[in-house]
Design a protein around this motif. Structure first.
Motif, PDB file in Angstrom:
ATOM      1  N   THR A   1       0.861  -1.181   0.000  1.00 48.14           N
ATOM      2  CA  THR A   1       0.000   0.000   0.000  1.00 48.14           C
ATOM      3  C   THR A   1       0.900   1.234   0.000  1.00 48.14           C
ATOM      4  N   TYR A   2       0.671   2.116  -0.951  1.00 48.22           N
ATOM      5  CA  TYR A   2       1.482   3.315  -1.104  1.00 48.22           C
ATOM      6  C   TYR A   2       0.636   4.563  -0.861  1.00 48.22           C
ATOM      7  N   GLU A   3       1.278   5.611  -0.384  1.00 49.26           N
ATOM      8  CA  GLU A   3       0.681   6.941  -0.329  1.00 49.26           C
ATOM      9  C   GLU A   3       1.266   7.684  -1.527  1.00 49.26           C
TER      10      GLU A   3
ATOM     11  N   THR B   1       1.368  11.022  -3.954  1.00 53.59           N
ATOM     12  CA  THR B   1       1.059  12.449  -4.058  1.00 53.59           C
ATOM     13  C   THR B   1       1.029  12.812  -5.540  1.00 53.59           C
TER      14      THR B   1
ATOM     15  N   LYS C   1       5.856   8.946  -4.080  1.00 52.15           N
ATOM     16  CA  LYS C   1       5.203   7.670  -3.748  1.00 52.15           C
ATOM     17  C   LYS C   1       5.935   7.116  -2.523  1.00 52.15           C
ATOM     18  N   LYS C   2       5.176   6.791  -1.480  1.00 55.76           N
ATOM     19  CA  LYS C   2       5.778   6.318  -0.234  1.00 55.76           C
ATOM     20  C   LYS C   2       5.054   5.051   0.220  1.00 55.76           C
TER      21      LYS C   2
ATOM     22  N   VAL D   1       3.509   2.685   2.673  1.00 53.26           N
ATOM     23  CA  VAL D   1       2.985   2.895   4.021  1.00 53.26           C
ATOM     24  C   VAL D   1       2.580   1.603   4.715  1.00 53.26           C
TER      25      VAL D   1
END
Length: 128
Positions: A36-38, A40, A49-50, A52
């Protein structure tokens, strides 16, 4: 997003298989990891892309290969009760034969009496 998790391969000794042979005992199966990525986005364009969260949705299953460990027998499978060696000729120990190999009887004929050890045909060789 998902990613595949490769399976590992394990080799195990198997005394029921002849030495030098292998057999697949269990096929390997890839696992699945959920990521699952956060993300922006600015003006419709991804700028960062981070990661999470990460979890294993399906664990991989190892491939298991059995490796033969059974020693080849030097005993003729036509006989039981004693090891009748595999040779060009086998005679009963203490008899009048000239070998080159000998067996201490009695031995049971369970196949073809290829060395003619059962002279009287009763199924038992080297019994006299």
């Amino acid at each position: 997003m998902t990613r595949k998790i490769p399976f590992t391969t394990r080799k195990v000794r198997d005394p029921s298989l002849a030495k030098g042979t292998t057999k697949v005992k269990r096929h390997g199966v890839m696992g699945i990891r959920k990521l699952t990525y956060e993300v922006t986005v600015r003006d419709g364009v991804e700028i960062s892309k981070k990661l999470v969260h990460e979890e294993t949705a399906k664990a991989p299953v190892s491939l298991i290969i059995a490796v033969g460990a059974k020693q080849a027998s030097n005993c003729d499978p036509n006989y039981s009760g004693a090891c009748v060696p595999i040779a060009s000729d086998v005679d009963c120990a203490g008899g009048s034969g000239n070998g080159p190999a000998y067996v201490q009887g009695p031995v049971r004929v369970i196949g073809s009496d290829i060395y003619d050890l059962d002279r009287d045909g009763d199924g038992i060789g080297c019994d006299t």
